[in-house]
Design an enzyme around this catalytic site. Structure first.
Site, PDB file in Angstrom:
ATOM      1  N   HIS A 209      -8.024  -3.202   4.124  1.00 50.17           N
ATOM      2  CA  HIS A 209      -7.242  -1.510   4.196  1.00 50.17           C
ATOM      3  C   HIS A 209      -7.906  -0.875   3.373  1.00 50.17           C
ATOM      4  O   HIS A 209      -8.482   0.166   2.792  1.00 50.17           O
ATOM      5  CB  HIS A 209      -6.030  -1.882   3.648  1.00 50.17           C
ATOM      6  CG  HIS A 209      -4.973  -0.325   3.453  1.00 50.17           C
ATOM      7  ND1 HIS A 209      -5.301  -0.165   2.364  1.00 50.17           N
ATOM      8  CD2 HIS A 209      -4.669   0.256   4.271  1.00 50.17           C
ATOM      9  CE1 HIS A 209      -4.363   1.308   2.473  1.00 50.17           C
ATOM     10  NE2 HIS A 209      -3.511   1.025   2.918  1.00 50.17           N
ATOM     11  N   ASN A 210      -7.290  -1.327   1.890  1.00 52.18           N
ATOM     12  CA  ASN A 210      -8.886  -0.825   0.809  1.00 52.18           C
ATOM     13  C   ASN A 210      -9.827  -1.091   1.160  1.00 52.18           C
ATOM     14  O   ASN A 210     -10.829   0.378   0.810  1.00 52.18           O
ATOM     15  CB  ASN A 210      -8.943  -1.415  -0.336  1.00 52.18           C
ATOM     16  CG  ASN A 210      -6.826  -1.146  -1.085  1.00 52.18           C
ATOM     17  OD1 ASN A 210      -5.930  -1.170   0.011  1.00 52.18           O
ATOM     18  ND2 ASN A 210      -6.676  -1.654  -2.457  1.00 52.18           N
TER      19      ASN A 210
ATOM     20  N   GLU B 229     -10.233   2.650   3.423  1.00 53.34           N
ATOM     21  CA  GLU B 229     -10.442   3.819   2.277  1.00 53.34           C
ATOM     22  C   GLU B 229     -11.445   4.178   1.528  1.00 53.34           C
ATOM     23  O   GLU B 229     -11.546   5.113   1.429  1.00 53.34           O
ATOM     24  CB  GLU B 229      -8.659   2.736   1.738  1.00 53.34           C
ATOM     25  CG  GLU B 229      -8.461   4.284   0.200  1.00 53.34           C
ATOM     26  CD  GLU B 229      -7.312   2.985  -0.796  1.00 53.34           C
ATOM     27  OE1 GLU B 229      -6.188   2.650  -0.179  1.00 53.34           O
ATOM     28  OE2 GLU B 229      -7.361   3.632  -1.643  1.00 53.34           O
TER      29      GLU B 229
ATOM     30  N   SER C 131       0.453  -1.171  -0.216  1.00 49.18           N
ATOM     31  CA  SER C 131       0.013   0.071  -0.309  1.00 49.18           C
ATOM     32  C   SER C 131       0.959   1.418  -0.223  1.00 49.18           C
ATOM     33  O   SER C 131       2.487   1.269   0.574  1.00 49.18           O
ATOM     34  CB  SER C 131      -0.659  -0.158   1.422  1.00 49.18           C
ATOM     35  OG  SER C 131      -1.460   1.319   1.461  1.00 49.18           O
TER      36      SER C 131
ATOM     37  N   LYS D 188      -4.821  -6.211   3.155  1.00 51.67           N
ATOM     38  CA  LYS D 188      -4.465  -5.344   2.274  1.00 51.67           C
ATOM     39  C   LYS D 188      -5.829  -4.982   1.398  1.00 51.67           C
ATOM     40  O   LYS D 188      -6.651  -3.345   1.652  1.00 51.67           O
ATOM     41  CB  LYS D 188      -3.727  -5.570   1.065  1.00 51.67           C
ATOM     42  CG  LYS D 188      -3.491  -5.019   0.318  1.00 51.67           C
ATOM     43  CD  LYS D 188      -3.577  -3.059   0.067  1.00 51.67           C
ATOM     44  CE  LYS D 188      -4.079  -2.167  -0.557  1.00 51.67           C
ATOM     45  NZ  LYS D 188      -3.340  -2.463  -1.739  1.00 51.67           N
TER      46      LYS D 188
HETATM   47  P1  NDP Z   1      -0.745  -1.966 -13.135  1.00 53.77           P
HETATM   48  O1  NDP Z   1      -2.184  -3.319 -12.388  1.00 53.77           O
HETATM   49  O2  NDP Z   1      -1.984  -0.620 -14.176  1.00 53.77           O
HETATM   50  O3  NDP Z   1      -0.162  -3.533 -14.511  1.00 53.77           O
HETATM   51  C1  NDP Z   1       0.312  -3.166 -15.149  1.00 53.77           C
HETATM   52  C2  NDP Z   1       2.120  -4.013 -15.001  1.00 53.77           C
HETATM   53  O4  NDP Z   1       1.061  -6.045 -15.609  1.00 53.77           O
HETATM   54  C3  NDP Z   1       2.294  -3.657 -16.506  1.00 53.77           C
HETATM   55  O5  NDP Z   1       4.055  -4.152 -16.443  1.00 53.77           O
HETATM   56  C4  NDP Z   1       2.278  -4.760 -17.559  1.00 53.77           C
HETATM   57  O6  NDP Z   1       2.963  -5.479 -18.806  1.00 53.77           O
HETATM   58  C5  NDP Z   1       1.927  -5.939 -16.478  1.00 53.77           C
HETATM   59  N1  NDP Z   1       1.141  -6.954 -17.331  1.00 53.77           N
HETATM   60  C6  NDP Z   1      -0.691  -6.675 -17.685  1.00 53.77           C
HETATM   61  N2  NDP Z   1      -0.957  -7.918 -18.553  1.00 53.77           N
HETATM   62  C7  NDP Z   1       0.393  -8.749 -17.968  1.00 53.77           C
HETATM   63  C8  NDP Z   1       0.475 -10.561 -18.767  1.00 53.77           C
HETATM   64  N3  NDP Z   1      -0.870 -10.938 -19.244  1.00 53.77           N
HETATM   65  N4  NDP Z   1       1.078 -11.036 -18.274  1.00 53.77           N
HETATM   66  C9  NDP Z   1       2.513 -10.247 -18.115  1.00 53.77           C
HETATM   67  N5  NDP Z   1       2.714  -8.721 -17.700  1.00 53.77           N
HETATM   68  C10 NDP Z   1       1.022  -8.223 -17.599  1.00 53.77           C
HETATM   69  O7  NDP Z   1       0.417  -1.411 -13.408  1.00 53.77           O
HETATM   70  P2  NDP Z   1       0.515  -1.367 -11.374  1.00 53.77           P
HETATM   71  O8  NDP Z   1       1.936  -1.031 -11.145  1.00 53.77           O
HETATM   72  O9  NDP Z   1      -0.214   0.079 -11.272  1.00 53.77           O
HETATM   73  O10 NDP Z   1      -0.036  -2.357 -10.670  1.00 53.77           O
HETATM   74  C11 NDP Z   1       1.062  -3.243 -10.215  1.00 53.77           C
HETATM   75  C12 NDP Z   1      -0.111  -3.897  -9.532  1.00 53.77           C
HETATM   76  O11 NDP Z   1      -0.031  -3.523  -7.713  1.00 53.77           O
HETATM   77  C13 NDP Z   1      -1.363  -4.397  -9.375  1.00 53.77           C
HETATM   78  O12 NDP Z   1      -2.252  -5.807  -9.086  1.00 53.77           O
HETATM   79  C14 NDP Z   1      -2.486  -3.184  -8.398  1.00 53.77           C
HETATM   80  O13 NDP Z   1      -3.393  -3.689  -8.321  1.00 53.77           O
HETATM   81  C15 NDP Z   1      -1.663  -2.895  -7.325  1.00 53.77           C
HETATM   82  N6  NDP Z   1      -1.304  -1.836  -6.575  1.00 53.77           N
HETATM   83  C16 NDP Z   1      -1.449  -0.933  -7.290  1.00 53.77           C
HETATM   84  C17 NDP Z   1      -0.858   0.573  -6.333  1.00 53.77           C
HETATM   85  C18 NDP Z   1      -0.915   1.592  -7.694  1.00 53.77           C
HETATM   86  O14 NDP Z   1      -1.981   2.120  -6.592  1.00 53.77           O
HETATM   87  N7  NDP Z   1      -0.605   1.971  -8.747  1.00 53.77           N
HETATM   88  C19 NDP Z   1      -1.082   0.376  -5.241  1.00 53.77           C
HETATM   89  C20 NDP Z   1      -1.264  -0.662  -4.881  1.00 53.77           C
HETATM   90  C21 NDP Z   1      -1.107  -1.955  -5.108  1.00 53.77           C
HETATM   91  P3  NDP Z   1       2.826  -4.269 -19.916  1.00 53.77           P
HETATM   92  O15 NDP Z   1       1.872  -2.680 -19.600  1.00 53.77           O
HETATM   93  O16 NDP Z   1       3.845  -4.411 -20.943  1.00 53.77           O
HETATM   94  O17 NDP Z   1       1.379  -4.902 -20.860  1.00 53.77           O
END
Ligand code: NDP
Length: 474
Positions: free
Chosen positions: A192-193, A196, A134, A189
């Protein structure tokens, strides 16, 4: 230019979206060498173009090289879109890993998926951690709150690394401790959300009430800052920031923002997981429902045009209301956090996770979105009485709720009379009024209705047993 490193990396980051990239840089800031990989090369190139990219970060362009670039036993953190992509990544990674390696999956995964994946991964002798993360992108970069759960044998392997990149709470403790087995980390987690969702909706409603009383965005921001001297809540801090934000022409940015609040589905899943445990989380549910309502703007405009009712305008002295709304907000916060912790307690019992609630409150004390002073009270309450059934009976909560509920009642009444929707404030109040009621007449009515149409029987308040009345129906 692709950098090559001879030394094997201490951790691998799979997925370089905002979270994975920030965590990778955070690990490097703390002296850990990080192998990075993303399914498409674009995000890898973006990382490589980060100005001053630390030499401890090594990008890889295929999975085999990425895994081969890791020190054994390997630790790989997966930060990809939650859901099917996590399973796809596991399918690709597992054949490349060896027994004794550790996978940390840090996305917003459903805790049941985490438990299922753990079993699959364990079959190969690989250990699995499902960790809540988080704090958003900034938290991931500078110090997130981390909630790892799963194979406890993996904790000693990753503990130092995870605790070193985590935020510190006001007491200076790392906001990362072992949460529990199976999907416990992701469950915590998710809830937590859930808190939120509830408190963000509460904040939004309080802002709207003050606006409907004629206050400007800056004046509301001042009120938030005033309340936050006591509450020290990150969400109030950033609300003040967004209220003060200006557009390019100097006008308040908020006034140009479409009234549509997005969601990724985490809130809905959280409500369902609480209901599965027999817990009402009506404040969180109000937050989820309000966001869904906001998304159907076209329908709202059609209905507005049909009914032609005036915009909500509330009477009253904004200064007087500012003090009252501060108390109402504090009580609504207390009720939302109490609801979240009750669900955690229930999950701990029903799933036999033995969650350490004071520690969870302490982990949430820094780095995460719901960090606030109230978490100190929560931690203290559970230290004093580990089996505390509800925080509503903890002395600090009693004082806050006694003081705030009259103001909450006034605020909800004024809003309802003025035609201003306050589902979260109202849910907080209804939650309290239900919890304090020894006689829920509405439930007695429902018990009889169920008996009439479905012969479901009812219980009596004057003698034990299950009763069915002959209602004279065929
Ligand atoms: P996203 O949830 O937008 O995910 C994007 C990432 O996932 C990119 O690296 C993308 O690669 C990859 N991806 C998508 N599909 C595939 C696949 N089939 N195989 C391999 N890679 C894949 O990115 P975030 O960084 O925002 O979040 C990552 C995780 O963390 C998520 O589960 C999210 O819910 C969680 N999270 C996010 C927060 C936030 O504030 N953003 C806070 C806390 C947790 P590409 O673009 O190259 O397809």
């Amino acid at each position: 230019m692709i950098r090559k490193t001879k030394a094997a990396c201490q951790i691998g980051m799979y997925g370089l979206g905002p979270m994975g990239r920030s965590l990778a840089l955070n690990f490097a800031d703390h002296g850990y060498s990080v192998a990075t990989y993303n399914i498409t090369a674009d995000l890898t190139w973006q990382l490589m173009n980060v100005p001053g990219l630390p030499s401890l970060v090594t990008p890889f362009f295929n999975e085999k090289d990425f895994v081969a670039g890791l020190k054994q036993p390997r630790t790989v953190m997966i930060m990809v879109k939650s859901g099917a992509p996590v399973d796809e990544v596991l399918d690709r990674l597992l054949p490349l890993l060896d027994p004794g390696d550790v996978i940390i999956e840090g996305g917003n995964s459903d805790f049941r998926d985490t438990a299922r994946r753990l079993r699959v991964v364990n079959e190969k002798g690989v250990m699995y951690i499902g960790s809540g993360v988080s704090g958003g992108e900034e938290g991931a970069r500078r110090g997130p709150s981390l909630m790892p759960g799963g194979n406890v044998e993996a904790w000693p392997v990753v503990r130092e690394m995870l605790q070193s990149i985590a935020a510190r709470n006001p007491k200076g403790q790392a906001c990362c401790e072992w949460i529990g087995p199976e999907g416990a980390g992701h469950f915590v987690k998710t809830h937590h959300n859930g808190i939120e969702y509830g408190v963000m909706q509460v904040i939004g409603e309080v802002c709207w009430i003050l606006r409907a009383m004629g206050m400007t965005n800056d004046e509301i921001a001042d009120a938030m800052d005033g309340w936050n001297v006591r509450m020290k809540a990150f969400l109030l801090e950033i609300t003040s920031e967004v209220l003060r934000a200006r557009d390019d022409d100097g006008s308040p940015l908020l006034d140009h923002v479409l009234d549509v609040a997005g969601a990724k589905g985490t809130g809905a899943g959280t409500v369902v997981s609480a209901l599965d445990l027999g817990q009402s989380v009506n404040i969180l549910a109000a937050g989820v429902a309000a966001r869904l309502m906001s998304t159907n703007r076209k329908r709202r405009i059609e209905i507005h045009e049909l009914y032609q009712l005036p915009e909500p305008k509330l009477p009253g002295d904004p200064k007087e209301w500012t003090a009252k709304l501060g108390q109402a907000l504090e009580a609504a916060f207390a009720l939302a956090y109490a609801q979240g912790f009750t669900t955690l307690e229930e999950a701990s019992l029903q799933y036999n996770w033995k969650l350490n609630l004071p520690q969870i409150a302490s982990i949430w004390g820094g780095g995460c979105i719901i960090r606030a002073d109230i978490l100190n009270e929560i931690s203290a309450a559970f230290v004093k009485e580990p089996m505390l059934d509800t925080l509503l009976v903890a002395p600090a909560f009693v004082e806050c709720i006694r003081k705030g509920v009259p103001a909450l009642r006034e605020a909800v009444s004024a809003a309802v009379l003025g035609g201003l929707p306050v589902p979260a404030l109202n849910s907080a109040l209804s939650n309290f009024d239900s919890m304090r009621s020894p006689n829920l007449v509405s439930a007695s009515v429902i018990a009889l209705l169920r008996d009439l149409f479905g012969a479901h029987t009812f219980k009596r308040n004057d003698r034990p047993g299950a009763f069915h009345r002959n209602w004279g129906k065929v």
